[in-house]
Motif scaffolding. Structure first.
Motif, PDB file in Angstrom:
ATOM      1  N   GLY A 225       0.915  -1.194  -0.107  1.00 53.40           N
ATOM      2  CA  GLY A 225       0.154   0.026   0.065  1.00 53.40           C
ATOM      3  C   GLY A 225       0.864   1.244   0.070  1.00 53.40           C
ATOM      4  O   GLY A 225       2.206   1.295   0.443  1.00 53.40           O
ATOM      5  N   ASN A 226       0.221   2.389  -0.434  1.00 50.90           N
ATOM      6  CA  ASN A 226       0.911   3.599  -0.553  1.00 50.90           C
ATOM      7  C   ASN A 226       1.387   4.151   0.581  1.00 50.90           C
ATOM      8  O   ASN A 226       2.431   5.248   0.829  1.00 50.90           O
ATOM      9  N   LYS A 227       0.745   3.730   1.839  1.00 48.88           N
ATOM     10  CA  LYS A 227       1.061   4.496   3.184  1.00 48.88           C
ATOM     11  C   LYS A 227       2.053   3.660   3.946  1.00 48.88           C
ATOM     12  O   LYS A 227       2.419   3.716   5.360  1.00 48.88           O
ATOM     13  N   HIS A 228       2.551   2.408   3.218  1.00 57.08           N
ATOM     14  CA  HIS A 228       3.759   1.746   4.111  1.00 57.08           C
ATOM     15  C   HIS A 228       4.825   1.648   3.224  1.00 57.08           C
ATOM     16  O   HIS A 228       4.775   1.272   1.934  1.00 57.08           O
ATOM     17  N   PHE A 229       5.820   2.264   3.463  1.00 52.53           N
ATOM     18  CA  PHE A 229       7.016   2.465   2.972  1.00 52.53           C
ATOM     19  C   PHE A 229       8.092   1.365   3.075  1.00 52.53           C
ATOM     20  O   PHE A 229       8.068   0.835   4.449  1.00 52.53           O
ATOM     21  N   TYR A 230       8.803   0.596   2.344  1.00 53.35           N
ATOM     22  CA  TYR A 230       9.681  -0.270   2.449  1.00 53.35           C
ATOM     23  C   TYR A 230      10.997   0.341   1.894  1.00 53.35           C
ATOM     24  O   TYR A 230      11.243   0.737   0.826  1.00 53.35           O
ATOM     25  N   ILE A 231      12.146   0.139   2.837  1.00 53.24           N
ATOM     26  CA  ILE A 231      13.237   0.714   2.726  1.00 53.24           C
ATOM     27  C   ILE A 231      14.426  -0.387   2.959  1.00 53.24           C
ATOM     28  O   ILE A 231      14.271  -1.110   3.749  1.00 53.24           O
ATOM     29  N   GLY A 232      15.167  -0.396   1.970  1.00 53.22           N
ATOM     30  CA  GLY A 232      16.412  -1.225   2.096  1.00 53.22           C
ATOM     31  C   GLY A 232      17.585  -0.592   2.363  1.00 53.22           C
ATOM     32  O   GLY A 232      17.842   0.686   1.960  1.00 53.22           O
ATOM     33  N   TYR A 233      18.341  -1.168   3.154  1.00 57.08           N
ATOM     34  CA  TYR A 233      19.368  -0.383   3.773  1.00 57.08           C
ATOM     35  C   TYR A 233      20.768  -1.310   3.439  1.00 57.08           C
ATOM     36  O   TYR A 233      20.982  -2.533   3.628  1.00 57.08           O
ATOM     37  N   HIS A 234      21.609  -0.757   2.548  1.00 57.40           N
ATOM     38  CA  HIS A 234      23.015  -1.438   2.240  1.00 57.40           C
ATOM     39  C   HIS A 234      24.181  -0.657   3.021  1.00 57.40           C
ATOM     40  O   HIS A 234      24.349   0.318   2.870  1.00 57.40           O
ATOM     41  N   TRP A 235      24.716  -1.246   3.754  1.00 56.45           N
ATOM     42  CA  TRP A 235      26.033  -1.128   4.332  1.00 56.45           C
ATOM     43  C   TRP A 235      27.145  -1.825   3.730  1.00 56.45           C
ATOM     44  O   TRP A 235      26.989  -2.567   2.808  1.00 56.45           O
ATOM     45  N   PRO A 236      28.370  -1.046   3.604  1.00 57.39           N
ATOM     46  CA  PRO A 236      29.666  -1.545   2.834  1.00 57.39           C
ATOM     47  C   PRO A 236      30.125  -3.128   2.994  1.00 57.39           C
ATOM     48  O   PRO A 236      31.208  -3.314   3.792  1.00 57.39           O
ATOM     49  N   SER A 237      29.375  -4.225   2.731  1.00 51.16           N
ATOM     50  CA  SER A 237      29.820  -5.526   2.828  1.00 51.16           C
ATOM     51  C   SER A 237      30.558  -5.851   1.411  1.00 51.16           C
ATOM     52  O   SER A 237      30.476  -5.099   0.305  1.00 51.16           O
ATOM     53  N   GLU A 238      31.352  -6.699   1.244  1.00 52.15           N
ATOM     54  CA  GLU A 238      32.190  -7.244   0.071  1.00 52.15           C
ATOM     55  C   GLU A 238      32.010  -8.750  -0.023  1.00 52.15           C
ATOM     56  O   GLU A 238      31.757  -9.484   0.940  1.00 52.15           O
ATOM     57  N   GLN A 239      32.226  -9.041  -1.206  1.00 51.74           N
ATOM     58  CA  GLN A 239      32.160 -10.443  -1.680  1.00 51.74           C
ATOM     59  C   GLN A 239      33.410 -11.094  -1.456  1.00 51.74           C
ATOM     60  O   GLN A 239      34.539 -10.653  -1.759  1.00 51.74           O
ATOM     61  N   PRO A 240      33.384 -12.329  -0.725  1.00 50.11           N
ATOM     62  CA  PRO A 240      34.906 -13.005  -0.329  1.00 50.11           C
ATOM     63  C   PRO A 240      35.586 -13.331  -1.772  1.00 50.11           C
ATOM     64  O   PRO A 240      34.932 -13.707  -2.825  1.00 50.11           O
ATOM     65  N   PHE A 241      36.962 -13.359  -1.481  1.00 48.12           N
ATOM     66  CA  PHE A 241      37.839 -13.793  -2.444  1.00 48.12           C
ATOM     67  C   PHE A 241      38.155 -12.828  -3.830  1.00 48.12           C
ATOM     68  O   PHE A 241      39.040 -12.473  -4.214  1.00 48.12           O
ATOM     69  N   LEU A 242      36.921 -12.437  -4.481  1.00 44.53           N
ATOM     70  CA  LEU A 242      36.792 -11.713  -5.505  1.00 44.53           C
ATOM     71  C   LEU A 242      36.899 -10.256  -5.402  1.00 44.53           C
ATOM     72  O   LEU A 242      36.757  -9.608  -6.268  1.00 44.53           O
ATOM     73  N   SER A 243      36.464  -9.735  -3.997  1.00 44.71           N
ATOM     74  CA  SER A 243      36.167  -8.216  -3.918  1.00 44.71           C
ATOM     75  C   SER A 243      37.260  -7.454  -4.222  1.00 44.71           C
ATOM     76  O   SER A 243      38.731  -7.770  -3.679  1.00 44.71           O
ATOM     77  N   PRO A 244      37.194  -6.308  -5.019  1.00 42.76           N
ATOM     78  CA  PRO A 244      38.473  -5.621  -5.296  1.00 42.76           C
ATOM     79  C   PRO A 244      39.347  -4.952  -4.208  1.00 42.76           C
ATOM     80  O   PRO A 244      40.432  -4.755  -4.195  1.00 42.76           O
ATOM     81  N   GLY A 245      38.476  -4.851  -3.178  1.00 47.01           N
ATOM     82  CA  GLY A 245      39.088  -4.128  -2.014  1.00 47.01           C
ATOM     83  C   GLY A 245      40.085  -5.181  -1.196  1.00 47.01           C
ATOM     84  O   GLY A 245      41.156  -4.680  -0.387  1.00 47.01           O
TER      85      GLY A 245
END
Length: 681
Positions: A225-245
């Motif tokens: 419904g329009n009065k219920h907001f759905y929010i996704g939150y992304h924090w800086p997680s990274e992929q094992p082995f292949l992450s450039p970091g």
């Protein structure tokens, strides 16, 4: 326009700066442009500073329609340049905010060396272009100092100018409920954005299923419904082995790498020398003495072993072997990225999300104050309350608070608990309601004690002036089980008690928590039980009392042997507040239909590990697959209009009918007796 300038005029010049300062300033501004959402507040401010300067010495002109460094001569030119590169209809807050006064304030902050504070927002907000009630919040922290952020796809998500724009949207649409969902370990940005879009589509897709049975026969809402907001939150997680970091740090920090290897070599050399000395001075003489024993000396194999062992130890190979093994082991732990994600979840993700909530509360208060009509003192007597004052009183009632649901998966559950801890410290750590249940009058039979329970509306659940905590939903949370035990007056217990309802989706067959978490937390948790037993591995042990009655009790398994998740004590209250949903045998989380016992426990883990590797099941994250019963339960918890416990429980029981899921609802906060631990389904 009455605002003082703290600079002489435009354009700015580079002459007063050293070459090193010019390089650092340019690198800083360009980093903001690369890592900020286009047309957001801090992106615009960085662009303003760039356009106030001419091209730095030795720089290459950009092929952009808007020059990176323009050297514009007035604030009006900067405003016109900014407004010309975007569709002002899509960015109404930018159109309203960016004027000459805004530019002057930004330039003043640069000249007074307060620019870092002026752009100091640790999160960004995006609006879904497809669904009006879906938003995305991202932490502005990067996975590494040398790796830029991966922004959400701008084709699907429109960056909001600031948090005030979100508050305006919520005010305009009379938002009544907000559900925020965050991810766990090893969820890189591109993967989370993709899965979140699937979830948003499914939650806004009409459904024909009924939500509950019983006297009300309530039907399930078709969508959020329009009065219920759905929010996704992304924090800086990274992929094992292949992450450039994981790999770029080595290239830019070779001196630190050499220092690490030097210290490790000293330790390995010391340990290797001790092992060599023990073998040379103790093991070889002992073997030689045993060789003198007639019963042993007669074996030719023993003489060969003794000669080979002595020849091997005569070479000093042990220290290099220890060094290489340690380097390999520590590098494996690093590329798995578990401890890196855990650090970022606690120290980046949690504070940034807490800042989002308190800034949202502040922005909502500002919007309510702006929408509140001022009393007309000429027409109303002082002794009589005005209509506007009555509206102000009504706006402060609990019914006007925005209800907040929190959904955390895996390490995201640990993040949410830390967020609640931060918000509790800011908005009232000593609220009595957060420490103990409220005694509310209930009709009881004569001779029975008053049964305490949590008041559904309590100041302890409130965040600031406008937000109220409702449901905390933890899916396979990476939280030590010991945190919920008696004698642990810690942030987990106090934070969780601030939520009106807690739902736990767990699986005994979650191999990531059962094994990888134990390895990853072996050096960091205060006790071995905290590293070995996680809340997300709790399952419900079934006891059949009769043909019509099945009772459950929370259990947890090590490898072969199971034990009660917690022993009954007077501090059993938090465990009783949980609503347990055991998803151990659910499709997409489990791939083998074997009953759990001493003989099959390890076999189940091995087969599920292989199925997890090939992608047939997701033992750790399958709860959010949109066609699973667990996702239907999530949708029920978010969309059901009648949020009474009885109606929710009826809806859950209907969903899990003819499925292997098990459900144990929460219990009143009374001191448990042994018989009370077996609760009827």
């Amino acid at each position: 326009m009455d605002i003082q300038r703290y600079y002489e005029g435009l354009p700015f010049t580079w002459q007063t700066k050293s070459p090193e300062t010019i390089r650092n300033d340019c690198r800083w501004l360009e980093s903001i442009i690369l890592n900020a959402a286009p047309f957001s507040d801090w992106w615009v401010k960085a662009r303003i500073i760039q356009m106030a300067y001419p091209m730095p010495p030795g720089a290459t002109p950009a092929a952009d329609s808007l020059p990176t460094y323009a050297g514009l001569k007035s604030e009006a030119e900067i405003v016109d340049a900014l407004r010309s590169i975007c569709d002002l209809k899509q960015y109404p807050s930018l159109a309203a905010a960016v004027d000459e006064t805004y530019v002057i304030r930004t330039l003043n902050s640069w000249k007074t060396k307060t620019f870092a504070q002026a752009i100091g927002r640790n999160f960004e907000v995006y609006a879904d272009r497809l669904h009006d009630n879906v938003f995305l919040v991202t932490s502005t922290a990067t996975i590494s100092l040398r790796v830029n952020r991966l922004l959400p796809p701008l084709v699907r998500f429109r960056p909001l100018f600031n948090i005030e724009e979100l508050a305006q949207i919520m005010q305009a649409r009379s938002c009544e409920r907000l559900t925020l969902r965050t991810h766990g370990y090893a969820n890189a940005a591109h993967g989370f954005y993709k899965s979140f879009m699937f979830e948003a589509d499914a939650l806004n897709r009409p459904s024909n299923e009924t939500a509950g049975r019983g006297s009300s026969e309530a039907s399930a809402p078709n969508s959020l419904g329009n009065k219920h907001f759905y929010i996704g939150y992304h924090w800086p997680s990274e992929q094992p082995f292949l992450s450039p970091g994981l790999w770029t740090d080595f290239r830019y920090n070779l001196r630190i790498v050499f220092k690490f290897l030097f210290v490790l070599a000293i330790l390995a050399g010391t340990v290797g020398t001790l092992i060599y000395a023990l073998l040379k001075l103790l093991a070889i003489p002992l073997i030689n003495v045993l060789g003198l024993v007639p019963a042993i000396a007669q074996f030719e194999a023993w003489r060969n072993f003794s000669t080979t062992f002595e020849a091997t130890v005569s070479c000093y190979w042990i220290a290099p072997s220890v060094f290489l093994l340690w380097v390999l082991f520590m590098q494996v732990l690093r590329v798995i990225a578990y401890q890196r994600d855990r650090y970022r979840a606690i120290h980046y993700g949690a504070p940034d999300l807490a800042e989002f909530f308190w800034r949202l509360d502040k922005a909502m208060s500002k919007q309510k104050a702006a929408a509140q009509p001022q009393p007309n003192t000429d027409e109303c007597e002082p002794d009589h309350p005005t209509v506007s004052s009555q509206k102000a009183e009504n706006s402060n009632t609990p019914s006007r608070l925005l209800m907040v649901n929190l959904i955390g998966h895996s390490m995201g559950g640990l993040l949410l608990v830390n967020v609640l801890r931060i918000l509790s410290d800011r908005f009232g750590k000593d609220d009595q309601g957060s420490l103990m249940p409220d005694l509310v009058p209930v009709q009881i039979e004569p001779g029975k004690e008053l049964r305490p329970r949590f008041n559904p509306v309590s100041d302890a659940d409130q965040i600031g002036d406008n937000l109220q905590l409702d449901k905390l939903i933890l899916a396979s949370p990476d939280i030590p089980l010991e945190f919920l035990c008696e004698g642990r007056n810690n942030y987990v217990r106090s934070a969780m008690r601030r939520c009106r309802q807690i739902y736990l989706m767990s699986s005994d067959r979650d191999i990531v928590l059962r094994y990888l978490s134990t390895l990853g937390n072996w050096f960091s948790e205060p006790s071995l039980e905290m590293s070995g037993f996680r809340l997300g591995n709790v399952y419900l042990e079934m006891t059949r009392v009769s043909k019509a009655e099945i009772r459950y009790r929370p259990f947890i398994r090590n490898m072969l042997r199971s034990q009660p998740a917690i022993e009954p004590t007077s501090a059993y209250d938090l465990f009783q507040k949980f609503n347990y949903i055991d998803c151990s045998e659910m499709v997409k989380v489990n791939g083998i239909n074997l009953p759990l016992n001493y003989a099959t426990g390890l076999l189940i883990d091995l087969i599920n590990t292989l199925l997890h590797i090939v992608g047939h099941v997701d033992t750790h994250g399958g709860y959010f697959v949109t066609k699973t019963p667990s996702f239907k339960i999530l949708k029920l918890l978010m969309t059901l209009d009648d949020c009474s416990d009885e109606n929710i429980w009826a809806g859950i029981n209907q969903i899990i009918t003819d499925t292997p899921l098990r459900f144990l609802p929460s219990q009143p906060f009374t001191s448990p007796q042994p018989a009370d631990l077996n609760i009827q389904k």
